[in-house]
Design an enzyme around this catalytic site. Structure first.
Site, mmCIF file in Angstrom:
data_model
loop_
_atom_site.group_PDB
_atom_site.id
_atom_site.type_symbol
_atom_site.label_atom_id
_atom_site.label_comp_id
_atom_site.label_asym_id
_atom_site.label_seq_id
_atom_site.Cartn_x
_atom_site.Cartn_y
_atom_site.Cartn_z
ATOM 1 N N ILE A 151 -5.440 9.383 11.543
ATOM 2 C CA ILE A 151 -4.469 10.359 10.939
ATOM 3 C C ILE A 151 -5.194 10.895 9.895
ATOM 4 C CG2 ILE A 151 -2.265 9.941 9.865
ATOM 5 C CD1 ILE A 151 -1.732 9.279 12.994
ATOM 6 N N ASN A 199 1.323 -2.321 5.211
ATOM 7 C CA ASN A 199 1.057 -0.771 5.162
ATOM 8 C C ASN A 199 -0.688 -1.151 4.239
ATOM 9 O OD1 ASN A 199 0.661 2.196 6.265
ATOM 10 N ND2 ASN A 199 0.145 1.755 3.858
ATOM 11 N N ARG A 256 0.501 5.539 -1.505
ATOM 12 C CA ARG A 256 0.105 7.054 -1.227
ATOM 13 C C ARG A 256 -0.552 6.808 0.617
ATOM 14 N NH1 ARG A 256 -6.239 6.418 -0.581
ATOM 15 N NH2 ARG A 256 -6.744 4.809 -1.617
ATOM 16 N N TYR A 273 -13.266 -4.043 11.004
ATOM 17 C CA TYR A 273 -11.770 -3.481 11.002
ATOM 18 C C TYR A 273 -10.837 -3.371 12.298
ATOM 19 C CZ TYR A 273 -7.895 0.916 9.792
ATOM 20 O OH TYR A 273 -7.319 1.677 10.286
ATOM 21 N N SER A 287 -4.161 -0.471 14.531
ATOM 22 C CA SER A 287 -4.735 0.951 14.970
ATOM 23 C C SER A 287 -4.894 0.875 16.665
ATOM 24 C CB SER A 287 -6.108 0.643 13.428
ATOM 25 O OG SER A 287 -6.522 1.340 14.469
ATOM 26 N N GLY A 338 1.181 -1.008 -0.385
ATOM 27 C CA GLY A 338 0.024 -0.244 -0.104
ATOM 28 C C GLY A 338 1.321 1.059 0.173
ATOM 29 N N ASP A 388 -2.123 -7.330 -5.148
ATOM 30 C CA ASP A 388 -2.982 -7.986 -3.478
ATOM 31 C C ASP A 388 -2.257 -8.768 -2.894
ATOM 32 O OD1 ASP A 388 -5.209 -7.991 -2.458
ATOM 33 O OD2 ASP A 388 -6.805 -8.942 -4.284
ATOM 34 N N VAL A 389 -2.084 -7.603 -1.182
ATOM 35 C CA VAL A 389 -2.035 -8.140 -0.779
ATOM 36 C C VAL A 389 -3.047 -10.030 -0.249
ATOM 37 C CG1 VAL A 389 -0.214 -6.331 0.783
ATOM 38 C CG2 VAL A 389 -3.059 -7.008 1.412
ATOM 39 N N LYS A 392 -7.393 -5.220 13.093
ATOM 40 C CA LYS A 392 -6.485 -4.911 12.765
ATOM 41 C C LYS A 392 -5.539 -5.074 14.739
ATOM 42 C CE LYS A 392 -5.729 -2.180 10.275
ATOM 43 N NZ LYS A 392 -4.044 -1.843 9.650
HETATM 44 P P1 NDP Z 1 -4.392 4.929 2.762
HETATM 45 O O1 NDP Z 1 -6.620 4.572 1.845
HETATM 46 O O2 NDP Z 1 -4.662 6.174 1.693
HETATM 47 O O3 NDP Z 1 -4.251 4.232 0.870
HETATM 48 C C1 NDP Z 1 -3.759 2.667 1.499
HETATM 49 C C2 NDP Z 1 -3.315 1.725 0.362
HETATM 50 O O4 NDP Z 1 -3.051 0.232 0.682
HETATM 51 C C3 NDP Z 1 -3.689 2.101 -0.949
HETATM 52 O O5 NDP Z 1 -2.892 2.608 -2.297
HETATM 53 C C4 NDP Z 1 -4.269 1.563 -0.909
HETATM 54 O O6 NDP Z 1 -4.480 1.450 -3.012
HETATM 55 C C5 NDP Z 1 -3.759 -0.262 -0.813
HETATM 56 N N1 NDP Z 1 -4.175 -1.150 -0.628
HETATM 57 C C6 NDP Z 1 -5.794 -1.588 -0.672
HETATM 58 N N2 NDP Z 1 -5.686 -2.961 -0.560
HETATM 59 C C7 NDP Z 1 -4.919 -3.330 -1.151
HETATM 60 C C8 NDP Z 1 -4.752 -4.385 -1.458
HETATM 61 N N3 NDP Z 1 -5.741 -5.441 -0.883
HETATM 62 N N4 NDP Z 1 -3.536 -4.702 -1.843
HETATM 63 C C9 NDP Z 1 -2.759 -3.535 -1.389
HETATM 64 N N5 NDP Z 1 -2.944 -2.744 -1.220
HETATM 65 C C10 NDP Z 1 -3.870 -1.922 -0.883
HETATM 66 O O7 NDP Z 1 -5.033 4.827 3.619
HETATM 67 P P2 NDP Z 1 -3.891 5.439 5.028
HETATM 68 O O8 NDP Z 1 -2.289 5.854 4.493
HETATM 69 O O9 NDP Z 1 -4.705 6.199 5.616
HETATM 70 O O10 NDP Z 1 -3.460 4.151 5.751
HETATM 71 C C11 NDP Z 1 -2.114 3.179 5.762
HETATM 72 C C12 NDP Z 1 -2.117 1.790 7.054
HETATM 73 O O11 NDP Z 1 -2.567 2.697 8.221
HETATM 74 C C13 NDP Z 1 -3.948 1.102 6.957
HETATM 75 O O12 NDP Z 1 -3.347 -0.256 7.304
HETATM 76 C C14 NDP Z 1 -5.053 1.790 8.309
HETATM 77 O O13 NDP Z 1 -5.219 0.767 8.469
HETATM 78 C C15 NDP Z 1 -3.589 2.561 9.150
HETATM 79 N N6 NDP Z 1 -4.217 3.122 9.657
HETATM 80 C C16 NDP Z 1 -4.880 3.980 8.874
HETATM 81 C C17 NDP Z 1 -5.774 5.606 10.244
HETATM 82 C C18 NDP Z 1 -5.599 6.891 9.827
HETATM 83 O O14 NDP Z 1 -5.743 7.607 10.315
HETATM 84 N N7 NDP Z 1 -5.419 7.255 7.901
HETATM 85 C C19 NDP Z 1 -5.070 5.874 11.948
HETATM 86 C C20 NDP Z 1 -4.497 3.598 12.129
HETATM 87 C C21 NDP Z 1 -4.846 2.764 11.539
HETATM 88 P P3 NDP Z 1 -5.879 2.058 -3.809
HETATM 89 O O15 NDP Z 1 -5.745 2.918 -3.859
HETATM 90 O O16 NDP Z 1 -6.632 1.356 -4.129
HETATM 91 O O17 NDP Z 1 -6.913 2.100 -2.494
#
Ligand code: NDP
Length: 246
Positions: A187, A89, A15, A154, A141, A12, A62-63, A158
């Site tokens: 975040i 991530n 972004r 979710y 999380s 991931g 795709d993880v 986590k």
């Molecule tokens: P985003 O949605 O901004 O980014 C997640 C990234 O993971 C995206 O690029 C997404 O791709 C990719 N992704 C989704 N599904 C898959 C998959 N099956 N295989 C590979 N990649 C995948 O999320 P955040 O940056 O906010 O979150 C990152 C991590 O932090 C996550 O694990 C989230 O649960 C955790 N987190 C975030 C919090 C927050 O407040 N933001 C709080 C607590 C935990 P695509 O562009 O296709 O969606």
């Protein structure tokens, strides 16, 4: 620089928090395997890193798909020759109250967040065990610790990541592999921008610092756990949440 010659795989990584983690690891000298489910997004981020002088390559994965993850590890080893750091991530949300949660919402979130983390740990374990070194950092999380109405799937995923972190830490310590988790609170990323206004306000009320965190707040802690400064830390979950959970 603390991560010179190290190779980091970030799932991931295109972004949000994953991209910020890439920036932090690259600033310490790491080479990056930017893995994401969307090919274009992964390639755009890897290209940005290369423009800034980082050795980075995009991988589409795709993880939730174990064959895809095995291919990722094989391709990264072919490209870079080693994997020193894995950051799990990739994560998704499909929020709803438990009684309204569809089976597919439950299954999809568990498949990506928990099974995806398991798939990646399993796939990198062999090369890391052979190398007798490695750092695995799982992004959990705070809701995996405290629960959250509307996020049964979710928060369960986590919480599972935190338990998986402890078990992997115990199994791999003898091979000098550290496994830790970072548990972000609220975040500001695209993921949380999708939350309804009331949900965002409810989070802010729980945060002693009174503000949401940035992806960099999380990335700096991941950078520490990936570095030799954290050599004697394993099985831990570090909350990065402005004091939300204490
Ligand atoms: P985003 O949605 O901004 O980014 C997640 C990234 O993971 C995206 O690029 C997404 O791709 C990719 N992704 C989704 N599904 C898959 C998959 N099956 N295989 C590979 N990649 C995948 O999320 P955040 O940056 O906010 O979150 C990152 C991590 O932090 C996550 O694990 C989230 O649960 C955790 N987190 C975030 C919090 C927050 O407040 N933001 C709080 C607590 C935990 P695509 O562009 O296709 O969606």
């Amino acid at each position: 620089m603390k991560l010179n010659h190290k190779v980091a795989v970030i799932t991931g990584g295109a972004r949000g928090i994953g991209k910020a983690i890439g920036q932090t690891l690259a600033a310490e000298g790491a080479k990056l395997a930017v893995s994401d489910i969307l090919a274009d997004a992964a390639e755009a981020t890897a290209a940005e890193f290369r423009e800034n002088g980082t050795d980075a390559k995009a991988f589409t994965t795709d993880v939730a798909d174990s064959a895809d993850v095995q291919r990722l590890v094989k391709d990264v080893l072919a490209e870079f020759g080693q994997i020193d750091i894995l950051v799990n991530n990739a994560g998704i949300t499909r929020d709803n109250l438990l009684l309204r949660l569809k089976d597919t919402d439950w299954e999809t979130v568990l498949a990506v967040n928990l099974t995806g983390t398991f798939n990646c740990i399993k796939a990198v374990a062999r090369p890391m065990m052979k190398a007798r070194s490695g750092k695995i950092i799982n992004i959990a999380s705070v809701v995996g610790v405290m629960g959250n109405a509307g996020q049964a799937n979710y928060s369960a995923s986590k919480g599972g990541v935190i338990a998986l972190t402890k078990t992997a830490a115990k199994e791999f310590a003898s091979r000098n592999i550290n496994v830790n988790a970072v548990a972000p609170g609220y975040i500001i990323t695209e993921m949380t921008e999708r939350l309804p206004e009331e949900a965002r306000e409810a989070f802010l009320k729980l945060i002693p610092f009174g503000r949401g965190g940035t992806p960099d707040d999380v990335a700096r802690v991941v950078g520490f756990l990936a570095s030799p400064d954290a050599d004697y830390i394993t099985g831990q979950t570090i909350n990065v949440d402005g004091g939300m959970v204490m």
